[in-house]
Structure formats: C-alpha cells, structure tokens
Enzyme design. Structure first.
Site, PDB file in Angstrom:
ATOM      1  N   LYS A  16       0.833  -1.200   0.000  1.00  0.00           N
ATOM      2  CA  LYS A  16       0.000   0.000   0.000  1.00  0.00           C
ATOM      3  C   LYS A  16       0.870   1.252   0.000  1.00  0.00           C
ATOM      4  CE  LYS A  16      -3.793  -0.674   2.482  1.00  0.00           C
ATOM      5  NZ  LYS A  16      -4.362  -0.875   3.826  1.00  0.00           N
TER       6      LYS A  16
ATOM      7  N   ARG B 186      -3.293   3.012   8.477  1.00  0.00           N
ATOM      8  CA  ARG B 186      -3.576   1.859   7.611  1.00  0.00           C
ATOM      9  C   ARG B 186      -2.410   0.878   7.649  1.00  0.00           C
ATOM     10  NH1 ARG B 186      -4.672   4.660   1.886  1.00  0.00           N
ATOM     11  NH2 ARG B 186      -5.862   2.742   1.549  1.00  0.00           N
TER      12      ARG B 186
ATOM     13  N   GLY C 243      -6.257 -10.525   8.270  1.00  0.00           N
ATOM     14  CA  GLY C 243      -5.688 -10.937   9.541  1.00  0.00           C
ATOM     15  C   GLY C 243      -4.957  -9.785  10.187  1.00  0.00           C
TER      16      GLY C 243
ATOM     17  N   MET D  18      -4.444  -5.662  11.164  1.00  0.00           N
ATOM     18  CA  MET D  18      -5.354  -4.685  11.749  1.00  0.00           C
ATOM     19  C   MET D  18      -6.162  -3.954  10.680  1.00  0.00           C
ATOM     20  SD  MET D  18      -4.683  -1.223  13.838  1.00  0.00           S
ATOM     21  CE  MET D  18      -4.911  -0.290  12.338  1.00  0.00           C
TER      22      MET D  18
ATOM     23  N   ARG E 158      -3.245  -1.299  -6.712  1.00  0.00           N
ATOM     24  CA  ARG E 158      -2.431  -2.523  -6.680  1.00  0.00           C
ATOM     25  C   ARG E 158      -2.818  -3.360  -7.889  1.00  0.00           C
ATOM     26  NH1 ARG E 158      -5.343  -5.371  -1.503  1.00  0.00           N
ATOM     27  NH2 ARG E 158      -7.184  -4.103  -1.717  1.00  0.00           N
TER      28      ARG E 158
ATOM     29  N   HIS F 194      -6.645 -41.280  -3.961  1.00  0.00           N
ATOM     30  CA  HIS F 194      -6.955 -42.075  -5.150  1.00  0.00           C
ATOM     31  C   HIS F 194      -7.907 -41.320  -6.064  1.00  0.00           C
ATOM     32  CE1 HIS F 194      -9.295 -45.122  -7.402  1.00  0.00           C
ATOM     33  NE2 HIS F 194      -8.100 -45.657  -7.562  1.00  0.00           N
TER      34      HIS F 194
ATOM     35  N   ARG G   2       0.685 -46.826 -20.909  1.00  0.00           N
ATOM     36  CA  ARG G   2       0.726 -47.864 -19.874  1.00  0.00           C
ATOM     37  C   ARG G   2      -0.090 -49.063 -20.336  1.00  0.00           C
ATOM     38  NH1 ARG G   2      -0.391 -43.000 -15.784  1.00  0.00           N
ATOM     39  NH2 ARG G   2      -1.603 -42.462 -17.617  1.00  0.00           N
TER      40      ARG G   2
ATOM     41  N   ARG H 260       5.278 -48.595 -22.731  1.00  0.00           N
ATOM     42  CA  ARG H 260       5.888 -49.297 -21.610  1.00  0.00           C
ATOM     43  C   ARG H 260       5.302 -50.699 -21.537  1.00  0.00           C
ATOM     44  NH1 ARG H 260       4.839 -47.187 -15.715  1.00  0.00           N
ATOM     45  NH2 ARG H 260       2.818 -48.160 -16.078  1.00  0.00           N
TER      46      ARG H 260
ATOM     47  N   GLU I 113      13.337 -45.521 -12.457  1.00  0.00           N
ATOM     48  CA  GLU I 113      12.367 -45.324 -11.384  1.00  0.00           C
ATOM     49  C   GLU I 113      12.812 -45.976 -10.086  1.00  0.00           C
ATOM     50  OE1 GLU I 113       8.645 -47.183 -12.540  1.00  0.00           O
ATOM     51  OE2 GLU I 113       9.719 -48.551 -13.867  1.00  0.00           O
TER      52      GLU I 113
ATOM     53  N   SER J  43      13.346 -42.605 -19.317  1.00  0.00           N
ATOM     54  CA  SER J  43      12.197 -41.803 -18.897  1.00  0.00           C
ATOM     55  C   SER J  43      12.097 -41.937 -17.382  1.00  0.00           C
ATOM     56  CB  SER J  43      10.928 -42.318 -19.574  1.00  0.00           C
ATOM     57  OG  SER J  43       9.838 -41.546 -19.152  1.00  0.00           O
TER      58      SER J  43
ATOM     59  N   GLY K 164      10.533 -42.252 -14.132  1.00  0.00           N
ATOM     60  CA  GLY K 164       9.226 -42.569 -13.552  1.00  0.00           C
ATOM     61  C   GLY K 164       9.243 -42.029 -12.132  1.00  0.00           C
TER      62      GLY K 164
ATOM     63  N   ASP L 116       7.354 -43.726  -8.834  1.00  0.00           N
ATOM     64  CA  ASP L 116       8.054 -44.803  -8.135  1.00  0.00           C
ATOM     65  C   ASP L 116       9.411 -44.347  -7.626  1.00  0.00           C
ATOM     66  OD1 ASP L 116       6.322 -46.923  -7.941  1.00  0.00           O
ATOM     67  OD2 ASP L 116       6.638 -47.531 -10.025  1.00  0.00           O
TER      68      ASP L 116
ATOM     69  N   CYS M 173       8.002 -39.111 -16.990  1.00  0.00           N
ATOM     70  CA  CYS M 173       6.624 -39.507 -17.247  1.00  0.00           C
ATOM     71  C   CYS M 173       5.825 -39.702 -15.962  1.00  0.00           C
ATOM     72  CB  CYS M 173       6.579 -40.761 -18.120  1.00  0.00           C
ATOM     73  SG  CYS M 173       7.351 -42.179 -17.333  1.00  0.00           S
TER      74      CYS M 173
ATOM     75  N   TYR N  10      12.242 -33.739 -22.728  1.00  0.00           N
ATOM     76  CA  TYR N  10      10.800 -33.518 -22.739  1.00  0.00           C
ATOM     77  C   TYR N  10      10.198 -33.891 -21.388  1.00  0.00           C
ATOM     78  CZ  TYR N  10      10.264 -38.571 -23.181  1.00  0.00           C
ATOM     79  OH  TYR N  10      10.311 -39.909 -22.935  1.00  0.00           O
TER      80      TYR N  10
END
Ligand code: ADP
Ligand code: MG
Ligand code: MG
Length: 984
Positions: free
Chosen positions: A26, A96, A105, A107, A352, A468, A574, A630, A758, A777, A779, A782, A844, A864
């Site tokens: 500010k 301020r 939070g 003042m 701002r 999951h 996969r 794979r 992996e 690659s 993994g 794992d 991957c 990549y």
C-alpha cells in the site's frame, strides 16, 4: 541514521513502487501514485523494518522513530494547511496497515483519527456541518474502540441501534447532530465501563495507539495462521501508513468507491467499479447501502436502477477514467483501485495489481500485447500455468444462480452436474442409459474405476489432493472435489447430508473441481474456448520453451485430447491399462494362472490381436509423432482372481480343477506388491508376456506404415530396471521378436529400446544402462516412493504432519523433491549422457504436469516432459516460463527453491468465487478486499461467498480427512498397491 519513515504527498514521494519490501504494498504504491502527480492525500509510511526491529528488541521502537514521525507529520500539516490536534483546523488522519502481500488478519484501518471533544467542534465550525463532524467522531470512537482498544464492535452497534430506536429513525443518516453528540457520549461511557479509563483524548496518544495496534497485529493468531497457510515469512513485517483524511461523507457531492481498470472476471477492457455517495471507506466495506456502478454500461449490464457515477458526478468520473488510463500505462497491468471524492474533488487512496480469474488473466495479457503495453514474453510470464487448468474444462456459467452446499479440495478441475449416485456400479449402469451422474463416495479405490470413468464428476468426503480419487480423476480429466468433510454419506439410506440439508440418490448435484465447491441442483456450465486468446498465448509460449511436451496416454480419446492440446508425442503408454478391459482380463488371468509356458502362450495368443489393435489406433492418431510404449508393469496380484466365481471361471476356461487354481492364486500372493513381482521382473520369469507385447507393437507399426506410407518408429520402454544385466536380457528378448517379425512379414521397421529410471539403483547405474538404452524416462512416482522408502498410498496418513512441521516443503508426490529425487535424476542424466551424449531423456511421472517440476526438468536438461492430456498446455506454459527465467545454460545448478507465491491462490479462489456470483456483488465479494463489500451481504451472496474471508480461511483439514476408511471392500482393491492411483 536509519530512515524509518518515508513521506509522500504534493506530487512527490520518498518511496517508489519497487520498494514494497520496505514500505509494504500500500505504502509503495501510494508513493508511486504521488510521484505520478495523481491526487493522493499526503501522508507517510513507517517501514516494515520498524516492525522487525520492534519484535527483535522486546517490542521497543527504534529511538529515532518518534522524531521521524513528528517530522513527517509536520510535512503533512504543511501540505494540508491543518494541524494535528488543532481546535480550529484539525488535521485528521487514517492509520492503515500494509504488508508486502495483502494480508487478511492484519489490523483494520482506523479512519478519522485526531478527533476529540475540542477538535470535533473545530471541524463542525469549519465545515458548518456539525452533523458531519459528530458522525465522523462516533465512527472514529467505534473503529478505534474496536480495532485498537479491543472492545468488540457489537457493543457499539447495540448502542447505535438503541439510539436509533429512541430517536424513532431507521437509517444512520437520519440521526441529527444532537443525536450523534449523545451517541458519542454513550460510546465514550461504554469505553470507560469496559476499560476502566477514558477514551484517549490526546491525538498523539491516539496515533501511537493505532500504530502500535498495527505492529501488534502482525503477531496476532489470525495473521500467524494466514502466514503459515500462505508461506509468508514472519520477518517480512508490516508497514504502517498514516495519511491525511479526505471525506466522502460530507454530502451528496462526496463519495467513496473501488474499481478495477478492467473486468476482473472476464478481462474485458472496460472500467469496472462501484461507489457510494456520501459515505466513508468503511461504509463500502460494511455494506450498509447498495453500491452504485461507475459506468452507465455497468449499470445497464447489471440492471441497476441507481444512477452511475458517470451520470451523477460526470467531471469526477472523467478524471477517474483518465487516471485509469494513466495507471494502466504506468503499471502495464490491470489495477485494483480505491478512491474517495470530497466535494467534487477526486482522491486516490490505493492501487495494486488486481486479482483476476484465469480467463481474465489470459484476456488481459493478450489484449495488452495487442495494445502495445507489454510484449509476448511478458504475457507468457504473467499467466499462472496452474490456473490454466480452469480454462481447459467446462466451467460454471458465471451468470447462473447457485446454491452452495459444501466445500472440499479442488482436486481435479472442471465443473459437472448430474444425478447423485453412491456406487460405481450404479454410476456405470445409469451412464449406460445416457444419464449424467456424479459419483459420491467417502473415498474411492481401484474397484470404483469403472464408475469414475462413467461419471461426469466425482465427489469424496475424505482424502486429499493426492488421494486415489484426486489422482485418478485428474488422469481421466474428470472434475473432482475431494475431502468435502462436512458431508456425511449414508450408503444404506442412499443420502448425503450437510448440516441439515439432505440430498438423495437421484437428485441433481453440481461440483466445481476448480474451486472445490459443491452445489445443490444443476448449475449450467460453459464449454472451454481453446482458440482465440488461448491459442495465441500458447503459440507465444511455444516460441520460448526449450523442452518438449509429450503426454501420458493409452486410450484413443486421451491421445486425441492431448494432441489437440499440443502434445508432441506419447511419453508413456501404460499397457496394463489395456489389460483391465472386462473382456481381456479373463485372458490375462488365464495367462497368469497357467502353470507352464504353454498355458501362458495359449492365453496370450488371445490377447495379441487386441493389443495389436490398440497400438494401431495410437500410431494412427499420433501420425508419426513418437509413441513410447511401456511393457507390462503392475504387480501380478492386481490381475488375480479373487471371487469364487472368478476362480471357477478360470478353472473352466483352462480345464483345471478349482483346487489347483486356488493353490496357484495363493502362491502368487505378495506381501509387499509395490516392491514385488512386477515390471521387467515379470518378464524375467514369464518372457512370453513381453514377447507378445513386442510382437503386437511391431506388427502394428508395420500395419500402420502400410496404411499411411509413413514409417512408425515405436519406442519400447522397459519398466523397473535396476541395472544393465536386466536390460540386456530384455533387449535380447525384444530383438529376437523383432527379428522373427521381420522374417515372417518380410517388412522392415525400426524401433528404439529404452528404460524407465524409477529405482535409485537404476539412477546410480545409469552410465552402464545407457550402453543399452537409447532413452531414459524418469518414472518419478516410483522414484519418489523408492527414494523416500515411502508408499504413496499410505503416505496420506502422515505427510500432512510433515508439511505442517516443515519437515518437507511440500508433498513430494505433487512436486519433485529436488534435493533427493531430483539429485538422483541429475546423477542419472549426467552418467547416462557421459556414456551416450545423444541419450534422450524425459519424465513420465505425475510430476510432468506440475509447473515447478517442469521448471526443474528444464533446468537439468531433460528433452521432454510427459503428462496427462489436460496438463499438456500447463506444461507448455511452465516450460516457456522456465526458459524465460532460466539463467544462461540449461543445466545451471539448482538454486534455492522459489518461495511459494503466498496468497495468490487464496485470492484467486476468492476471486473466482466472486466472479461467479451475481455481477452486482462480484466486485465487492472480497476479490481484493479482506472483507465483503456492500452487496456481498445479501443473503444469497453471503451464502455463495461462504464464510467471511476476513479471517484467513483455513484450508480444509486434510490430515483428519485422509484417514483410511476401514471397511473398504475386498482385499483385491489395489488401492493397496503402489500404483492404484494410475489405473483406470
Ligand atoms: P484495506 O487494506 O482493508 O483495503 P485501507 O487501508 O485501504 O484498508 O482502508 C480501507 C478504506 O478506508 C479505503 O478504501 C478508503 O475508502 C478508506 N480510507 C483509508 N484511508 C483514508 C483516507 N486517508 N481518507 C479517506 N478514506 C480513507
Ligand atoms: Mg485491512
Ligand atoms: Mg484498501
């Protein structure tokens, strides 16, 4: 001598916008606006260093502070021609708070400071408006009493209400000067009753009291919690701004307001704001009256009956509109501003960078490039890759009404509506009939995959961002809200209940996986727009990025989606996912259960044509782009038959007796499947599996080449290698198949053989593995599990506590642990390339779509990243930003972790929620304000906005909600297995 105080006003300032660390956001911008010659009431900022010094020295101010404040105050007096505490022309100020990042939070601002029984009279005489003077006085006592003296504001409100009813009026504005005088007396009495001492009459005492309260609030519980949640370091401190008051409450030629220089919800280049006539800042915040629109356009668009500022105060509006242009030209970004009009004169009180929705961010950035305000690189840097997610999925129609039911975690973006179902089977059955369903579960397990696939969206009441449900939903591109802990599910009764509201199976529900919100009923959605601004920005990103972006895909749908999003290849197909198909699983089981090679070969022969067809489709879709396949990876037990009927079926098909089938199943049982018989270990014992897969790949490559005339060069990837010897064996196996296929078909084809890295051992032995592998690659799922010795599926029970106790900076399954897992990646990269400089390197794991991890991968020189289809644009943008930030040389040492950008996420979420509320309240709903502004108080809006964001909204308790369910179906749920999350 240290400079603790910085003055501003009268067209100049000692500070600048880039001094936010010292002056707070500010203060720095008040200084900047002063330097720009904008009409800013004069004042001064006490630096954040005062705050840190204060706490470092037993809550004592530096000795020079008092003198510097006095001098700065004197300057304000000179500029305004008024005197602090003067009985004739009293100077009033606001005090301020202002940290670097906007921080609810802290003042609250105190206005009208400097009033007492004598100065209020002076003000009354001077303005000829005793009503105004005493209105300001009672506001001051109330505000100061509340935020500085700690007397809860409801005490004052009760007195106010009492006075109003005694006077027989209903509006504050109807109270006369005499009424207000009496009110002031009552307020003061209350203060004395509560504190046992008088309200401070000494104006300097008032000012230091307020300054002390700001610094004190830096360590209050609310601020501490907010800092913890948003990663704001304690030693940043806050600044305090003391500024001459200007009055928006002196009559009808006065006003106060807030505005965005562009629409923060859509990004449209229109002036978007609201104001209140004859009011003070805190009125806007308190929502006493309905605010009016700034522009006629805004008024019409929002069907407001109240006149626009453009009409009521046309001259002031013109000035404000001109300032809007100047601010944008200067800051080259959309601004969020606060202003006050005193007797037809405009004053700027704050500016701002405005928070905005992802859609608005995109539009503003591309528009600003076209307007010549910023260049393409700047536009690319401005978009938060993670926020792009919102744009790739359907979103709730911002104009549609909604009924917020509960909140959970924004686990997988996109909005979806449908009929509530409580089981995966029901979800599938109803989806087959063409219905849209929302699958509601306490949590999900791999057994629910078919239902998750069939559902439009998934809602769970337990589980975090890596549960999951969250992981699978993200992989599938299904919207998901996880861990909505307020909801109670009754599977028996088929109901879900939140507080006292119950929703039954069959009723409609809407979830927004981008915000974590759950709504009763159907809220219409709008489809994402992938052309226009989006395409343009992605085009710019592609110009800058140096790292490729591939995708993890095995279904034609995923492959197509990813290609549409710009994927440059498949980095991970996969193949086990292709085995879970109901028709195939029987053949797979038959194969596993076979006691000998012959039995296995027989079963595999059934799978070969199906598998070949899978690859044909993928090769066709990818049309010459690399496809990395794979070979089979998951633990055998995931395919094992469990139910009696399944065992019987195997016995029947293979012509064996049930007992021997059961015995075989028992033999294959594993204690720790994650570290068990999986990956290339399967092929060491049962080479026929990989032989079949290699054959399917090669025959598919030949078929597609015949069809298209273009050669397909498949990349065959071996999982779970620990060293050269295993890979050598696999190489021989694959090469033998290639030779056989070449001989049988008389067709020529090429392929590449590579491996996943992996396991830590593989990373360490990379130099010799690279003698054989043509690509690596990483993994990282794992690799993280094995590097940490931590199972992803069990980590949810305690990782939160690790994060809370700062033992780890963040969940290593979400963002790469650069120090450990990252170190292994660097080692493997260096050692692999030392053997084979042209070795192709990719990643991957889930991390491939995480912006911070993408940046890391770019930095260590991978070729990549590969991520799930919906993350492809995110990775493209993150890769571009990595390139734009990177120091010269892509393999520079890994620096210190960027501190998490603190409150942006929180703000964004609030903003989005706000953007989806009724337009009238949109701007006020806490987008940039710690508290709801007017309009946000209407019942419907308050509901949509959820709890007042004034107190730092605590994140939903993940720890508690992640606990395991207990009775979660039969043991074959491979949620227990390490890779449950990846299956579908
Ligand atoms: P916040 O950080 O909550 O936005 P501010 O310090 O910006 O708090 O103050 C809130 C409001 O108080 C401002 O938007 C403005 O309307 C009013 N205000 C603050 N300082 C002054 C002042 N010097 N003169 C008039 N109004 C002020
Ligand atoms: Mg505030
Ligand atoms: Mg403000």
């Amino acid at each position: 001598m240290t400079k603790w105080v910085y003055s501003f006003g009268n067209g100049k300032a000692e500070g600048r916008a880039d001094m936010k660390n010292l002056l707070g956001g500010k203060g720095a911008n008040l200084a900047e606006m002063s330097n720009l010659g904008l009409p800013v009431p004069p004042g001064f900022s006490i630096t954040t260093e005062v705050c840190t010094t204060f706490y470092a020295n037993n809550r004592k101010y530096p000795p020079e502070l008092e003198g510097q404040v006095a001098a700065a105050l004197k300057k304000v007096e000179e500029i305004t021609g008024r005197k602090f505490g003067d009985a004739k022309a009293p100077l009033l100020v606001s005090v301020r708070s202002g940290a670097r990042a906007s921080m609810p939070g802290m003042m609250d601002t105190v206005l009208n400071l400097g009033l007492n029984d004598s100065t209020v009279e002076g003000l009354a005489v001077e303005t000829g408006d005793p009503r105004f003077a005493y209105d300001s006085y009672r506001r001051f006592i109330q505000m100061y009493g509340d935020v500085v003296l700690g007397i809860d504001h409801h005490h004052f409100e009760e007195i106010l209400e009492q006075h109003k009813s005694d006077c027989g009026v209903s509006l504050d504005t109807e109270l006369t000067a005499e009424n207000l005088k009496a009110l002031v007396a009552a307020y003061k009495k209350k203060v004395k009753d509560e504190l046992g001492r008088d309200f401070p009459a000494d104006v300097h005492g008032q000012m230091w009291g307020a300054i002390g309260a700001v610094f004190g609030s830096w360590m209050n519980q609310r601020a501490i919690t907010y800092r913890r949640l948003h990663g704001i370091p304690e030693d940043w401190g806050t600044a305090v701004n003391v500024q001459a008051m200007v009055f928006g409450n002196m009559g009808d030629d006065c006003a106060t307001g807030v505005a965005f220089t562009r629409d923060p919800s859509t990004g449209e280049n229109i002036f978007y704001g609201e104001y209140l006539v004859n009011a003070q800042g805190e009125d806007v915040v308190a929502g006493i009256r309905t605010p009016q629109h700034l522009t006629i356009k805004g008024k019409l668009a929002n069907k407001s009956k109240l006149p626009a500022m453009e009409e009521t105060l046309p001259d002031v509006f013109k000035q404000l509109d001109a300032i809007r242009g100047r601010l944008e030209a200067h800051y080259r970004d959309m601004q969020d501003i606060e202003f006050t009009v005193q007797r037809n004169k405009l004053y700027m009180l704050q500016t701002r960078t405005g928070k905005r929705t992802a859609a608005a961010a995109l539009k503003i950035a591309t528009d600003m490039v076209h307007e010549g305000l910023i260049d393409e690189a700047e536009a690319v840097k401005r978009i938060d890759p993670a926020a792009l997610d919102q744009l790739l999925h359907p979103t709730l129609d911002p104009k549609a009404p909604r009924d917020l039911l509960a909140r959970g975690l924004p686990a997988s973006p996109g909005a979806a509506s449908g009929t509530v179902v409580f089981s995966a089977d029901e979800a599938e059955a109803m989806a087959e009939k063409g219905q849209h369903v929302i699958l509601v579960r306490v949590e999900t397990s791999p057994e629910d995959i078919h239902g998750m696939h069939a559902a439009r969206g998934i809602l769970t009441t337990r589980g975090g961002m890596t549960s999951h449900a969250a992981v699978v939903a993200r992989g599938m591109g299904r919207p998901c809200v996880s861990g909505a802990g307020e909801i109670r599910i009754d599977y028996q009764g088929k109901t879900m209940t939140v507080r006292n509201k119950t929703i039954r199976a069959g009723e409609q529900l809407t979830i927004d996986g981008g915000t974590g919100e759950v709504f009763a009923g159907e809220v219409p959605t709008v489809q994402p727009e992938l052309s226009g601004d989006f395409a343009e920005l992605m085009g710019w990103a592609d110009k800058y990025r140096k790292i490729g972006v591939w995708t993890n895909a095995e279904t034609p749908l995923d492959a197509r989606t990813a290609k549409r999003f710009g994927a440059e290849g498949i980095g991970l197909c996969r193949t086990e996912h292709m085995f879970f198909d109901p028709q195939r699983i029987i053949a797979v089981r038959e194969m596993i259960m076979a006691e000998d090679r012959e039995g296995r070969s027989k079963a595999l022969a059934k799978l070969l044509p199906m598998q070949r067809q899978d690859f044909v489709e993928l090769f066709r879709i990818m049309d010459g782009l690399p496809v990395t396949i794979r070979l089979l990876d998951p633990p055998l037990h995931e395919f094992l038959p469990h139910a009696q009927s399944e065992l019987e079926e195997i016995a029947r098909i293979s012509g064996r007796d049930l007992a021997s089938v059961k015995a075989r199943a028992a033999r294959l049982h594993e204690v720790n499947p994650m570290l068990g018989h999986r990956g290339c270990r399967l092929a060491v014992t049962y080479p026929e599996i990989y032989e079949m897969q290699a054959r399917a790949i090669f025959e598919a490559a030949i078929a597609v080449k015949k069809e298209t005339g273009k050669a397909v060069v498949p990349e065959v990837m071996i999982p779970l290698i620990t060293g050269r010897a295993e890979l050598r064996l696999m190489q021989k196996l694959v090469e033998a198949v290639a030779k056989a296929v070449r001989e049988e078909t008389k067709a020529e084809f090429e392929y590449r053989l590579g491996t996943m890295i992996e396991l830590p051992r593989a990373a360490l032995r990379a130099a010799e593995i690279a003698e054989i592998a043509e690509f690596f690659s990483f993994g990282t799922n794992d690799l993280t599990q094995t590097c940490y010795g931590l199972s992803r599926d069990d980590a949810g029970n305690f990782l939160d506590e690790y994060e809370k106790k700062k033992l780890i900076p963040r969940d290593p399954f979400v963002s790469i642990d650069e120090d450990g897992v990252g170190e292994l990646m660097k080692i493997a990269t260096e050692r692999g390339r030392s053997t084979k400089p042209e070795l192709k390197l990719g990643i991957c794991g889930e991390h491939g779509g995480d912006p911070a991890s993408v940046r890391f991968c770019a930095m260590i020189g991978l070729d990549y990243v590969s991520c799930s289809p919906y993350r492809v644009p995110i990775a493209r943008l993150a890769a571009a930003q990595a390139a734009l930030q990177a120091p010269a040389g892509a393999t520079a040492p890994i620096g210190k972790r960027r501190p998490a950008r603190p409150s942006d996420d929180h703000h964004r979420r609030v903003l989005i929620a706000a953007g989806r509320r009724s337009a009238a309240s949109r701007i006020s709903g806490g987008i940039a304000h710690a508290r709801p502004l007017p309009g946000a108080r209407s019942a419907a809006v308050a509901k949509a906005a959820g709890p007042k964001p004034k107190k730092a909204a605590p994140k939903p308790k993940k720890a508690a909600s992640r606990k395991k369910t207990g009775g979660k179906g039969p043991k074959r749920t491979s949620g227990k297995s390490s890779r449950g999350g990846k299956k579908r």
